[in-house]
Design an enzyme around this catalytic site. Structure first.
Site, PDB file in Angstrom:
ATOM      1  N   GLY B 139       0.804  -1.214   0.000  1.00  0.00           N
ATOM      2  CA  GLY B 139       0.000   0.000   0.000  1.00  0.00           C
ATOM      3  C   GLY B 139       0.838   1.266   0.000  1.00  0.00           C
ATOM      4  CD  GLU B 142      -1.610  -0.971  -3.908  1.00  0.00           C
ATOM      5  OE1 GLU B 142      -2.350  -1.481  -4.771  1.00  0.00           O
ATOM      6  OE2 GLU B 142      -1.711  -1.210  -2.684  1.00  0.00           O
ATOM      7  CD  GLU B 162       0.427  -5.546  -2.338  1.00  0.00           C
ATOM      8  OE1 GLU B 162       1.406  -5.949  -3.026  1.00  0.00           O
ATOM      9  OE2 GLU B 162       0.143  -4.352  -2.203  1.00  0.00           O
TER      10      GLU B 162
END
Lengths: 290, 288
Positions: B139, B142, B162
């Site tokens: 994340g 991201e 992930e």
């Protein structure tokens, strides 16, 4: 005799001598293909290795070779023990192109009616990841084959090119599409319009390949990468691959929606729960591909 | 007492203890998970620092809420022209908060639009520069990729791990990474979870500059100041146009760009900018 032949039901299948023998041989570890070698590799045989093996023709991609390739891919796809596949050629040539002799006398009507090159697409439909380990020449169809794979590792002496223009044609198996998306317009135009080659180093810098290795260790390194991938959950790996590929099929907004739906779907799997629980409990995850 | 309570009008707001305290604090006061302040010579840069060092800035719900609140405040502040988002020296953000996600079901995710509030960053009109020192994982990677520009510190590392947790990126990782670095490297990162260095990231096109760890944030602020010295309304149009390159074909994107370009001629700042150029003087933009 002719009359008798008419009485026989028209049979397709093993009773008629097959046009191309290799398509009828059962695939088993060690079974003889004519144009490829296929075997399992890695510590727990989790990697399917396919080696193009038509050295006198520099692995020119004839119809028989593609059929055998597809058969091996299908078998590895259905093998629950295999998590990822490595596709390689010889040291000197990955594949120096399609088989020009096969194409030389085709007409437009032949191509259109028989969906020429359609069987090449099977590789792009694989759910399991395929790593191309490219030593030497990847020219024309050979370059296109490598680009259909998910990851490209190159040997130091690898060379990539789309020389179809020199034969009075253009790439027909995705070369203009995948190359442009990988290396950008200027270099893609240059390669496709001149037929010039680029080196492994050029290819890495341009984003076509992600790693370069010495010629001798390339395939082993690709197998190690495949083993790493195969150690993850197969079902999650398939979703991740689908999601990355979607980036080439839709806008960023639509792709992000698809990614989110696949991401939510992972929460319906046992492996997601196992993976996150293992992380929190600071232990190794034990994936079951469910 | 129960009867009396029923007679009271149902009030929302400060009379009910807030579920998450940070959402109710006025801006400038103490956030719990971030630090937000204005920087630059004329306070034209909004700086947001993720500040959850013990968790390596793991992106919990509360942090994202505070981040959104700070972004919204900077967006509405007519003095701020661009924003810098950074973390600590060791970690930009080491991922989403796994403990928060561990026990979610598919039904939870779908019905509650899990991760939807992360999208606010992508709706900003003002440019956001991610200044990434250390780990940008999952994340965190991201989040950086949602920003418009990424500057990396020399020791920055990027990864989408992930897959090792049995899931896939859910906040644009597979989409933005692939568009930035190409298929081979994106597939390799997403399917193995392997990290890349700042140098790899620059070569691959994910980040545009690399700086020493100590000077990264200052350099990002300087870049933000440069952007903030331009007309805010024109900057917003330029950002919208660049982003359109990922949303439509070249032909359609060029049409949109042309319409935005024509629109600049309806602004005072365009007239001022071109006049200043011709008169060989500095332009004085008014964001009109």
């Amino acid at each position: 005799m002719a009359a008798l032949r008419v009485l026989l039901p028209r049979l397709r299948g093993p009773l008629r001598p097959p046009v191309r023998c290799p398509a009828w041989r059962p695939f088993a570890s060690g079974a003889n293909f004519e144009y490829i070698i296929a075997e399992k590799r890695g510590k727990n045989n989790t990697v399917g290795l396919i080696q193009l093996n038509r050295p006198k023709a520099l692995n020119a991609l004839c119809d028989g070779l593609i059929e055998e390739l597809n058969q091996a891919l299908k078998t590895f796809e259905e093998d629950t023990g295999v998590g990822a596949i490595v596709l390689t050629g010889g040291d000197k040539a990955f594949a120096a192109g399609a088989d020009i002799k096969e194409m030389q006398n085709l007409s437009f009507q032949d191509c259109y009616s028989n969906k020429f090159l359609k069987h090449w697409d099977y590789l792009t439909q694989m759910k399991k990841p395929v790593i191309a380990a490219v030593n030497g020449y990847a020219f024309g169809g050979g370059c296109e084959l490598a680009m259909m794979c998910d990851i490209i590792y190159a040997g130091e002496k690898a060379q990539f090119t789309q020389p179809e223009i020199l034969l009075g044609t253009i790439p027909g198996a995705g070369g203009t599409q995948r190359l442009t998306r990988a290396v950008g317009k200027s270099l893609a135009m240059e390669m496709v319009l001149t037929g010039d080659r680029i080196s492994a180093q050029d290819a890495k810098q341009a984003g076509l390949v992600s790693k370069i290795f010495p010629v001798e260790t390339l395939v082993e390194e690709a197998i190690q990468c495949a083993e790493k991938i195969a150690s993850n959950s197969k079902i999650i790996v398939a979703m991740a691959k689908e999601s990355v590929n979607a980036a080439f099929e839709m806008t960023l907004t639509e792709g992000s929606k698809l990614e989110k739906k696949l991401f939510y779907s992972t929460f319906a799997t046992d492996d997601r729960k196992e993976g996150m629980t293992a992380f929190v409990e600071k232990r190794k995850a034990n994936f079951k591909d469910q």
